[in-house]
Design a protein around this motif. Structure first.
Motif, short mmCIF file in Angstrom:
data_model
loop_
_atom_site.label_atom_id
_atom_site.label_comp_id
_atom_site.label_asym_id
_atom_site.label_seq_id
_atom_site.Cartn_x
_atom_site.Cartn_y
_atom_site.Cartn_z
N MET A 1 -22.50 -35.21 -11.41
CA MET A 1 -22.97 -35.94 -10.22
C MET A 1 -23.34 -34.97 -9.11
O MET A 1 -24.36 -35.14 -8.43
CB MET A 1 -21.88 -36.92 -9.78
CG MET A 1 -21.69 -38.07 -10.78
SD MET A 1 -20.10 -38.93 -10.63
CE MET A 1 -20.25 -39.68 -9.02
N GLU A 2 -22.51 -33.95 -8.91
CA GLU A 2 -22.86 -32.93 -7.90
C GLU A 2 -24.19 -32.27 -8.27
O GLU A 2 -25.05 -32.04 -7.41
CB GLU A 2 -21.78 -31.85 -7.84
CG GLU A 2 -20.49 -32.27 -7.18
CD GLU A 2 -19.46 -31.12 -7.08
OE1 GLU A 2 -18.34 -31.40 -6.65
OE2 GLU A 2 -19.78 -29.97 -7.43
N ASP A 3 -24.36 -31.95 -9.57
CA ASP A 3 -25.63 -31.34 -10.01
C ASP A 3 -26.82 -32.22 -9.62
O ASP A 3 -27.85 -31.72 -9.16
CB ASP A 3 -25.66 -31.20 -11.55
CG ASP A 3 -24.80 -30.07 -12.09
OD1 ASP A 3 -24.35 -29.21 -11.31
OD2 ASP A 3 -24.58 -30.05 -13.32
N GLY A 4 -26.68 -33.53 -9.88
CA GLY A 4 -27.79 -34.45 -9.61
C GLY A 4 -28.22 -34.39 -8.15
O GLY A 4 -29.41 -34.35 -7.83
N VAL A 5 -27.23 -34.37 -7.25
CA VAL A 5 -27.55 -34.32 -5.82
C VAL A 5 -28.16 -32.96 -5.46
O VAL A 5 -29.17 -32.89 -4.74
CB VAL A 5 -26.29 -34.58 -4.97
CG1 VAL A 5 -26.57 -34.30 -3.50
CG2 VAL A 5 -25.81 -36.01 -5.15
N TYR B 1 -15.17 -29.62 -1.80
CA TYR B 1 -16.59 -29.23 -1.85
C TYR B 1 -17.48 -30.43 -1.46
O TYR B 1 -17.27 -31.55 -1.91
CB TYR B 1 -16.93 -28.78 -3.27
CG TYR B 1 -18.34 -28.31 -3.47
CD1 TYR B 1 -18.73 -27.03 -3.10
CD2 TYR B 1 -19.28 -29.14 -4.07
CE1 TYR B 1 -20.03 -26.59 -3.31
CE2 TYR B 1 -20.58 -28.70 -4.29
CZ TYR B 1 -20.95 -27.43 -3.90
OH TYR B 1 -22.23 -27.00 -4.12
N ASP B 2 -18.47 -30.16 -0.63
CA ASP B 2 -19.37 -31.21 -0.17
C ASP B 2 -20.80 -30.87 -0.59
O ASP B 2 -21.50 -30.11 0.08
CB ASP B 2 -19.28 -31.33 1.36
CG ASP B 2 -20.23 -32.38 1.90
OD1 ASP B 2 -20.93 -33.05 1.10
OD2 ASP B 2 -20.28 -32.53 3.14
N VAL C 1 -20.44 -38.07 -3.35
CA VAL C 1 -21.73 -38.38 -3.98
C VAL C 1 -21.94 -39.90 -3.98
O VAL C 1 -23.01 -40.40 -3.59
CB VAL C 1 -21.79 -37.82 -5.41
CG1 VAL C 1 -23.05 -38.29 -6.12
CG2 VAL C 1 -21.71 -36.29 -5.40
N LEU C 2 -20.89 -40.64 -4.37
CA LEU C 2 -21.03 -42.10 -4.40
C LEU C 2 -21.28 -42.66 -3.00
O LEU C 2 -22.07 -43.58 -2.81
CB LEU C 2 -19.77 -42.73 -5.02
CG LEU C 2 -19.55 -42.38 -6.51
CD1 LEU C 2 -18.24 -42.98 -7.01
CD2 LEU C 2 -20.71 -42.90 -7.36
#
Ligand code: FAD
Length: 378
Positions: free
Chosen positions: A308-312, A365-366, A55-56
Motif C-alpha cells: 500500500m505504501e508502494d502504491g502511494v 513512517y508517513d 494510506v487508508l
C-alpha cells in the motif's frame, strides 16, 4: 510521450488497488487488469498498522475500516507453554497518540472490499491474465491469456509473489521456500469454550501461532501459524490442511492455543516463501511493487502495508513528473528499496516483538509526506 501517460496496472491486490486510487487522486488515469474472474473473500485476518492506516485515511477509507475492524489494546508476546509475557506492545489509545493513526485488526476480505469500493467498475478488467509483456520504443505491449492485447506507456506489476512482470524484468527465478508452512483459519468466537487474549503471538522453540480478533463486534477469531515442514511447497491461498495434524503440532501449547485449535472447523495451509532484495524494480517502462518486488514472510504483518505504501509513493513520483515517466520510476525505486529491504530482513529473522522492540521506524513512517529520493544512480 503526452502529458498523461497510459498506465496499465497488473493485479488487483492491495498494492494495485491503492496505486490506482492514489494515481486517480492526483488526476492520473490508469487501468487494472486482474487474472481472477471475480473476487473471492479469502478467510484470513490482516493487521493494519498506523503506517498502513495513513494510506487508508488518504483514500477516505479510514472511517469505513474503523467501523468494522477490531482495535486491540495491546499486542502480547507470550511463551508457548507457560504463557509468560515476553513483551507487550501497548496499542489502542497509546498507538493512536504516538503515531497519529490506529492499529487495527480485520478480515482481509473487508480490507479488499473497501479498496475495491473506490475503484470504478470500468477501471478494472477481470479475467485478464497477463502472459506476455514486450517493450517497444514507444511503449509496452501486453498480451493476455485469451490472446487479446493492449498497449500502455507504463506497466505496473502489482501481480504478487509469482509476478509475470518481475519475470519479464529480471528473468525467471522462483521465490525462496523457507522450509516452513502456515496454517490459518477464521471462525466465530462463539465456538470457543474459554475467554482468549485479544491479540497474542505465542512463541515456541521452532514454531509459533498468532491469534487475534478481527471484528469490532469481537465475534470472529483468526489464527496463523508457522512451523517446519520441509517437504510442503504448495504456496496457495486455497489449499486445505489437516486440522488434526495441526492440533497435534501444538498439543503442548498453552490452553488458550489448544482451545482455539480445538474449536477451528477447518484450516488452509500454505508454504511460506520470501525473496532476497532484488537489484532493480524498474526499467523506465515497467515497474514492480508489493509482493512482486519484495515478497516477505508474514512475521512482521507488513506485506500488505508495504504494498500500500508502494502504491502511494509510485503515484506521488509519477504525479511529480508526468512527462518524465522514466525519472519517476527511478525515484520510486530509489525511495522505496531500502525500507522494503529492511522490512523483508526483519520479517525473515522472525524476531519482531519477541523481546522489547521499538517499532517507531516502521509504524511511524508517513508515505504521504516522506521525502522522495533522487533517482540518479551514483
Ligand atoms: P497480492 O495481494 O498477491 O495481489 C496480486 C494480484 O495480482 C492478485 O489479485 C492476483 O490474482 C493478480 N495477478 C497475479 N498474476 C497475474 C497476472 N499474470 N495477470 C493478471 N493478474 C495477476 N500483510 C500485512 O500488511 N498485514 C498482515 O497482517 C498480513 N498477514 C499475512 C498473513 C499471511 C498468512 C500472508 C501469506 C501474508 C500476510 N500479509 C500481511 C502479506 C500480504 O498478504 C501481502 O504482502 C499482500 O497481499 C501483497 O499485496 P500485493 O498487492 O503486492 O499482491
Amino acid at each position: 510521450m503526452g502529458h498523461a501517460p497510459r498506465i496499465a496496472i497488473i493485479g488487483a491486490g492491495m498494492g494495485g488497488l491503492v496505486a490506482y486510487s492514489a494515481l486517480r487522486q492526483r488526476g492520473i488515469d490508469s487501468h487494472i487488469f486482474e487474472q481472477a474472474p471475480h473476487f473471492l473473500r479469502l478467510g484470513a485476518g490482516i493487521q493494519m498498522s498506523p503506517n498502513a492506516m495513513r494510506v487508508l485515511r488518504s483514500l477516505g477509507l479510514e472511517e469505513r475500516v474503523k467501523a468494522t475492524a477490531f482495535r486491540p489494546g495491546s499486542w502480547k508476546n507470550r511463551t508457548w507453554d507457560t504463557g509468560a509475557m515476553q513483551f507487550e506492545l501497548p496499542l489502542g489509545d497509546a498507538a493512536s497518540a504516538r503515531y497519529g493513526a490506529d492499529y487495527l485488526l480485520m478480515h482481509r476480505g473487508d480490507l479488499h472490499e473497501a479498496l475495491v469500493s473506490i475503484v470504478p467498475d470500468e477501471a478494472i478488467s477481470l479475467d485478464r491474465r497477463v502472459v506476455g509483456i514486450e517493450t517497444r520504443s514507444d511503449g509496452v505491449e501486453i498480451t493476455f491469456q485469451d490472446g487479446t492485447r493492449t498497449s500502455a506507456d507504463i506497466v505496473v506489476g502489482a501481480d504478487g509473489v509469482h509476478s509475470r512482470v518481475r519475470e519479464t524484468l529480471l528473468g525467471p527465478e522462483k521465490p525462496d521456500y523457507t522450509g516452513r508452512v502456515a496454517y490459518r483459519a477464521t471462525f466465530p468466537v462463539e465456538r470457543l469454550s474459554m475467554e482468549i487474549d485479544e491479540c497474542t503471538k505465542w512463541w515456541g522453540e521452532d514454531r509459533h501461532i498468532v491469534i487475534y480478533l478481527t471484528t469490532a463486534a469481537r465475534d470472529e477469531v483468526y489464527f496463523v501459524t508457522s512451523l517446519p515442514e520441509p517437504d510442503w511447497t504448495l504456496e496457495s491461498w486455497s489449499a486445505k490442511g489437516d486440522v488434526d495434524v495441526l492440533r497435534s503440532a501444538f498439543a503442548s501449547f498453552h490452553p488458550q492455543v489448544r482451545d482455539v485449535l480445538r474449536a477451528c472447523p477447518e484450516v488452509n495451509k500454505w508454504a511460506i516463501v520470501d525473496r532476497k532484495p532484488l537489484p532493480h524494480w524498474q526499467d523506465g517502462r515497467m515497474v514492480i511493487l508489493g509482493d512482486a518486488a519484495h515478497p516477505m514472510t508474514p512475521y512482521m504483518a507488513q506485506g500488505a502495508a508495504m504494498a500500500m505504501e508502494d502504491g502511494v509513493m509510485l503515484a506521488r513520483c509519477i504525479a511529480e513528473t508526468p512527462d518524465d515517466v522514466a525519472g519517476a520510476l527511478a525515484r520510486f525505486e530509489a525511495t522505496r528499496q531500502a525500507r522494503a529491504a529492511r522490512v523483508q530482513a526483519g520479517s525473515h529473522a522472525n524476531t519482531w516483538m519477541r523481546e522489547r522492540t521499538d517499532p517507531d521506524w516502521c509504524y511511524g513512517y508517513d508515505v504521504l509526506n516522506a521525502p522522495i529520493a533522487s533517482g540518479d544512480r551514483a
